[in-house]
Write an enzyme that holds these catalytic residues in place. Structure first.
Site, PDB file in Angstrom:
ATOM      1  CB  SER A  56      -0.887  -0.038   1.248  1.00 35.44           C
ATOM      2  OG  SER A  56      -1.580   1.175   1.386  1.00 35.44           O
ATOM      3  CE  LYS A  66      -4.769  -0.069   0.615  1.00 36.56           C
ATOM      4  NZ  LYS A  66      -5.312  -0.932   1.671  1.00 36.56           N
ATOM      5  CE  LYS A 113      -4.069   3.778   2.103  1.00 37.34           C
ATOM      6  NZ  LYS A 113      -5.248   3.254   2.800  1.00 37.34           N
ATOM      7  CG  ASP A 134      -7.925   2.154   0.892  1.00 37.98           C
ATOM      8  OD1 ASP A 134      -9.099   2.569   1.019  1.00 37.98           O
ATOM      9  OD2 ASP A 134      -7.281   1.635   1.828  1.00 37.98           O
ATOM     10  CD  GLU A 191      -8.677  -1.237   0.967  1.00 46.12           C
ATOM     11  OE1 GLU A 191      -7.769  -1.520   0.154  1.00 46.12           O
ATOM     12  OE2 GLU A 191      -8.501  -1.238   2.197  1.00 46.12           O
ATOM     13  CG  ASP A 251     -10.291  -1.242   5.358  1.00 48.12           C
ATOM     14  OD1 ASP A 251     -10.535  -1.709   6.477  1.00 48.12           O
ATOM     15  OD2 ASP A 251      -9.217  -0.641   5.121  1.00 48.12           O
ATOM     16  CE  LYS A 283      -6.949  -2.533   7.088  1.00 49.06           C
ATOM     17  NZ  LYS A 283      -7.195  -1.063   7.070  1.00 49.06           N
ATOM     18  N   GLY A 315      -3.733  -4.266   6.396  1.00 52.52           N
ATOM     19  CA  GLY A 315      -2.632  -3.946   7.300  1.00 52.52           C
ATOM     20  C   GLY A 315      -2.880  -2.638   8.013  1.00 52.52           C
TER      21      GLY A 315
HETATM   22  O1  SMG Z   1       0.007  -1.968   6.828  1.00 52.83           O
HETATM   23  O2  SMG Z   1       0.788  -1.657   4.836  1.00 52.83           O
HETATM   24  C1  SMG Z   1       0.038  -1.374   5.756  1.00 52.83           C
HETATM   25  C2  SMG Z   1      -0.939  -0.243   5.542  1.00 52.83           C
HETATM   26  C3  SMG Z   1      -2.022  -0.662   4.642  1.00 52.83           C
HETATM   27  O3  SMG Z   1      -3.203   1.054   3.525  1.00 52.83           O
HETATM   28  C4  SMG Z   1      -3.091   0.393   4.525  1.00 52.83           C
HETATM   29  N1  SMG Z   1      -3.906   0.554   5.579  1.00 52.83           N
HETATM   30  O4  SMG Z   1      -7.188   1.704   4.857  1.00 52.83           O
HETATM   31  O5  SMG Z   1      -6.209  -0.102   4.349  1.00 52.83           O
HETATM   32  C5  SMG Z   1      -6.191   0.999   4.885  1.00 52.83           C
HETATM   33  C6  SMG Z   1      -4.961   1.534   5.570  1.00 52.83           C
HETATM   34  C7  SMG Z   1      -5.204   1.993   6.938  1.00 52.83           C
HETATM   35  C8  SMG Z   1      -3.991   2.498   7.604  1.00 52.83           C
HETATM   36  S1  SMG Z   1      -4.330   3.713   8.742  1.00 52.83           S
HETATM   37  C9  SMG Z   1      -2.862   3.870   9.571  1.00 52.83           C
HETATM   38 MG    MG Z   2      -8.265   0.434   3.469  1.00 53.39          MG
END
Ligand code: SMG
Ligand code: MG
Length: 376
Positions: A142, A168, A170, A195, A220, A245, A269, A297
């Site tokens: 990500s 992924k 953002k 995402d 996402e 998510d 998660k 994650g």
């Molecule tokens: O652990 O690689 C990782 C982060 C993956 O993008 C990620 N997490 O919405 O999926 C999600 C975000 C939330 C992270 S908030 C700190």
């Molecule tokens: Mg997410």
């Protein structure tokens, strides 16, 4: 464990750790520069167990946050688990905490630590206990929102070069279609997803239609976490699979979302759904409904990552997870690092419990505070 298969809990310790990140992680709702986390350590007769709380420093991704999780663990959750006496099965943790509403990430960390201690005394690995079917899992990565398009492409090319099987991106309003186009142009064959962390509304449907030609693996959490019906409408308007998510906080939520047609993919998660065991329930019902899942994650240290990787070994996990290697996050992790193979997979720890343990010197150097809660 005693002869009668009861796990005696002697003490439960909460520990806050802070680790520098290799680079800041920015999403549509904020930026993290350091990783702060609560670790739960259960001291049982003959074994200890470790769990990690996914709550971030501020309540942006979810309504839980680190200080709140610490308080509810210390004052409510840990005393409630200890008051129940010896543990006959890991499910007892969830049962002892059921009367306390919400606080899923805090509950998940405590359950994980008891489950780890339980499995270590039984000599069974977590993946094996859950019904895992593979010893290596497919990993994606990500990518946070970068300062410039060039910086982002350079970062992504590095990840693809080291083997990650899905990237992924953002996205946020004003930084979406053009970003996807730039990355797709540079990497025509790389599986890509986006995402939005809930940053859009149904009035943005044309934007999501505009993403269809890029062949994304999924979109996402495009809309607010409470907008299940709107997600169903959006899914009926776009060809790309929608993945939920933040909207999925339990197996019950997953069932509702699937029945509504609000998604075609689910991100699991364990913290967000209240525990590893609930994560397995989400997996099971999604598998029964033919909905592919993958493991998300929360920038976990090796303790939380080990649990995520064990879940990723389940048969219904058919998409690469956000279970990236330790070096994607930290100059130095608190456990032995999780490594990415050249084929983009990662080994599932095979030892008892979560299969990894914090390295004492590393743990000491990143500990911010510790408190122990004793029975009675
Ligand atoms: O652990 O690689 C990782 C982060 C993956 O993008 C990620 N997490 O919405 O999926 C999600 C975000 C939330 C992270 S908030 C700190
Ligand atoms: Mg997410």
């Amino acid at each position: 464990m005693s002869d009668d298969n009861l796990l005696d809990l002697r003490a439960i310790e909460l520990r806050e750790v802070a680790l520098p990140l290799v680079r800041p992680f920015r999403t549509s709702f904020g930026e993290e520069r350091d990783k702060r986390a609560i670790l739960v350590r259960v001291e049982a007769d003959g074994a200890e167990g470790w769990g990690e709380c996914a709550a971030s420093e501020e309540p942006r991704y979810s309504d839980e946050w680190l200080e709140g999780a610490w308080a509810v663990l210390e004052r409510m959750l840990v005393p409630a688990v200890l008051a129940g006496g010896p543990i006959a099965a890991p499910e007892a943790v969830g049962e002892r905490l059921r009367w306390i509403r919400g606080h899923r990430m805090a509950k998940a960390a405590l359950e994980a630590a008891v489950l780890d201690a339980w499995l270590r005394t039984a000599g069974v690995g977590l993946a094996q206990h859950l019904g895992g079917v593979r010893d290596r899992v497919a990993c994606g990565v990500s990518v946070g929102i970068a300062p410039s398009a060039e910086a982002m492409l350079e970062e992504i090319e590095g990840y693809v070069g080291s083997g990650y099987l899905r990237v992924k991106l953002k996205i946020e309003p004003g930084r979406d279609v053009e970003v996807v186009r730039a990355v797709r142009d540079a990497l025509p064959d790389t599986p890509l997803s986006v995402d939005a962390n809930g940053a859009y509304s149904l009035s943005d449907v044309s934007l999501f239609e505009a993403l269809d030609p890029f062949g994304l693996v999924m979109i996402e959490q495009p809309l607010d976490f409470e907008d299940l019906l709107d997600h169903a409408t959006l899914q009926s308007r776009v060809n790309t699979a929608i993945c939920l998510d933040e909207s999925i906080r339990s197996a019950r939520d997953a069932l509702t979302a699937i029945r509504l047609g609000a998604c075609r993919v689910i991100n699991i998660k364990p913290g967000r759904v209240g525990g590893i065991l609930e994560g397995k329930r989400v997996h099971d019902l999604a598998a029964a409904a033919g909905i592919p899942v993958w493991i998300g994650g929360m920038l976990e240290t090796g303790v939380g990552r080990a649990a995520n990787v064990a879940l990723a070994a389940l048969p219904g996990v058919t998409l690469p997870g956000d279970t990236s290697a330790s070096d994607r996050y930290f100059p130095e992790d608190i456990t032995e690092p999780f490594l990415l193979g050249a084929d983009g997979t990662m080994a599932v720890p095979s030892g008892p419990g979560i299969g990894v343990t914090p390295i004492p010197e590393r743990l000491a150097s990143c500990t911010v505070r510790v408190v122990a809660v004793l029975p009675g």
